[in-house]
Design an enzyme around this catalytic site. Structure first.
Site: not given
Ligand code: NAD
Length: 504
Positions: A191, A244-246, A249, A266, A300, A404
């Site tokens: 996804k 994505g975000s902690t 995660g 990650e 990240c 972050e």
């Molecule tokens: P996020 O972690 O919420 O989203 C990343 C992915 O997870 C997307 O595909 C999203 O659709 C999916 N996702 C979101 N909520 C989910 C859930 N409940 N269940 C399953 N999948 C889910 O990130 P964001 O809201 O787009 O960005 C917010 C913050 O995250 C940023 O400000 C940054 O600090 C961090 N971020 C980190 C990375 C990284 O590479 N480590 C990448 C993007 C964002």
């Protein structure tokens, strides 16, 4: 043209066919209830196009396709060499379509075109080829347990892998996850992030062209809380890999517990970059700039906390400020001269500006940037631009030092001794990247050992290479991607005990 694709002309004049459906079983389909999401161009806030957004029912369909693929002899029984060759064919197709893929990435994400082409697309190409080469080199072991018994191990695919990727490197993050998953013979439901749905759909057509059987790779767009959560909780999925975000995660970990999925995470970082007084100052400044300001600071592993030894603090700060102001040219990501494009979305733009306000309120000193940048000559004042931001006078208790930000936003603090530098570097819930600048070889390696991080760069910053493991400790993640280590998350070891004649 079907209603599952649309012809688009990108801002650089490139015309191409943009798929808009869900890619399930090597076919394009609509979402079960017809829902869509719209991709916004972060450079001018215009709508690019809308694509279908998966419902939980669509996730079910994709998982069923992946499960079938696992049993399909054309995938299950294929020789690993042929599997690897398919991946190498895919890598060659990426090379053939590099300019279109880079165009879509820049349009949808806002990253400079030269970075999309020379960085992201190269990464996809290289990573898929690298793991394609691994496909027929993933061996079990024979284990000597004496003459009467014999044991060996088989490395089997984990099964159906759910992969949830972020918006900062849409194609590259997909490749990091698909590479090891496919090399090991898994089937995938991936996804993309709702902010960047486009490039992966173009990539999907190349998967079919490369010869992957139906259902091996299923590609969905969709919202995190809907499609993402449906993947994380799905009983038909054996593993979930997430970047994505902690905070997200942690939610995924909880959801994945429903059937004890294998997980690779990650997540976030607040990576330190330590500059000792004996470092080559000019190089430390340049690498520190690249380490935080590349990709609009949306990395990240961005080295977002710079720690400088007190005797050179003032000279570092003034050289760094000069470097930022001279090199971080903000503007149209398709322009040749642009170093920094817009932030990904309005909410990320507001989030970074919110941290600027917080930093000022906390009493830190804003020495550069911190403003919403309106492109010169732009009549519309649109686009999620921010001037590269530098704070000094920060204290470890401040939010801007601890949290972050995920933007072109850096804090610089000082230290006096090596011990203090290491303590400051480790004073964080994160542990992703870290950098150390010194001419003292012994100290460089000592600090590398003492830093709590998954990666250390000595006299460098933010190096990433598909041959080298990537990942974090503490709350920056679980498991490793890339390199040989990246294969571990996509196989499970089966032990076979053979009785060579012991009779009871
Ligand atoms: P996020 O972690 O919420 O989203 C990343 C992915 O997870 C997307 O595909 C999203 O659709 C999916 N996702 C979101 N909520 C989910 C859930 N409940 N269940 C399953 N999948 C889910 O990130 P964001 O809201 O787009 O960005 C917010 C913050 O995250 C940023 O400000 C940054 O600090 C961090 N971020 C980190 C990375 C990284 O590479 N480590 C990448 C993007 C964002």
């Amino acid at each position: 043209m079907s209603d599952l694709a649309v012809e688009l002309t990108a801002p650089n004049g490139r015309k191409y066919i943009q798929p808009t459906g869900l890619f399930i079983n090597n076919q394009w389909v609509k979402s079960s209830n017809g829902q869509k999401l719209t991709s916004i161009n972060p450079t001018d806030e215009s709508e690019i196009t809308s694509v279908y957004a998966a419902t939980p029912e669509d996730v079910d369909t994709a998982v069923a396709a992946a499960r079938m693929a696992l049993k399909d002899p054309s995938w299950r029984d294929i020789s690993p060499t042929d599997r690897g060759n398919m991946m190498i064919t895919l890598s060659d197709l990426i090379a053939k379509h590099a300019e279109t893929l880079a165009t879509i990435e820049t349009w949808d994400n806002g990253k400079p075109y030269n970075d999309s082409l020379g960085g992201d697309v190269e990464e996809v190409k290289g990573c898929l080829k690298y793991y394609g080469g691994y496909a027929d080199k993933i061996h079990g072991q024979t284990i000597d347990v004496g003459p009467s018994k014999f044991a060996y191990t088989i490395r089997e695919p984990v099964g159906v892998c759910g992969q949830i990727i972020p918006w900062n490197y849409p194609l590259a993050m997909a490749a990091w996850k698909l590479g090891p998953a496919l090399a090991c013979g898994n089937a995938v439901v991936i996804k993309a992030a709702e902010q960047t749905p486009l490039s992966i759909l173009y990539f999907a057509n190349l998967i079919k062209e490369a010869g992957f059987p139906p259902g091996v790779v299923n590609i969905l767009n969709g919202y995190g809380r809907e499609a993402g959560a449906a993947i994380a909780t799905h009983l038909g999925i054996d593993k979930v890999a997430f970047t994505g975000s902690t905070a997200t995660g942690k939610e995924i970990m909880k959801m994945a517990a429903v059937n004890m999925k294998n997980i690779t995470l990650e997540t976030g970082g607040k990576s330190p970059l330590i500059v000792f007084a004996d470092a080559e100052l000019d190089q430390a400044v340049k690498w520190a700039h690249v380490g935080i300001m590349s990709n609009q600071g949306q990395i990240c592993t961005a080295t977002s906390r710079i720690l400088v030894q007190d005797s050179i603090y003032d000279s570092f700060v003034s050289a760094f400020k000069k470097q930022v102001q001279e090199v971080s040219v903000v503007g149209d990501p398709f322009a040749e001269t642009t170093f920094q494009g817009p932030q990904i979305t309005k909410s990320q733009h507001e989030r970074v500006l919110g941290y600027v306000k917080t930093g000022i309120e906390e009493g830190a000193t804003l020495v550069a940037g911190g403003e919403a940048f309106v492109k010169e000559g732009s009549a519309s004042e649109k686009g999620f631009f921010i001037t590269p931001t530098v704070f000094t006078g920060v204290k470890p208790s401040m939010k801007i030092y601890r949290e972050e930000v995920f933007g072109p936003f850096v804090v610089i603090a000082s230290f006096s001794t090596e011990e203090e530098a290491v303590n400051m570097a480790n004073d964080t819930m994160y542990g992703l990247g870290s950098a150390v600048f010194t001419r003292d070889l012994t100290r460089a390696h000592r600090v590398a050992r003492n830093i709590e991080a998954g990666m250390v760069w000595i006299n460098s910053s933010n190096d990433s290479d598909w041959r080298i493991p990537f990942g974090g400790v503490k709350q920056s993640g679980i498991g490793r991607e890339l390199g040989e280590a990246g294969l571990a998350g996509y196989t499970q070891v089966k032990a076979v005990h053979v009785n060579m004649g012991t009779r009871l």
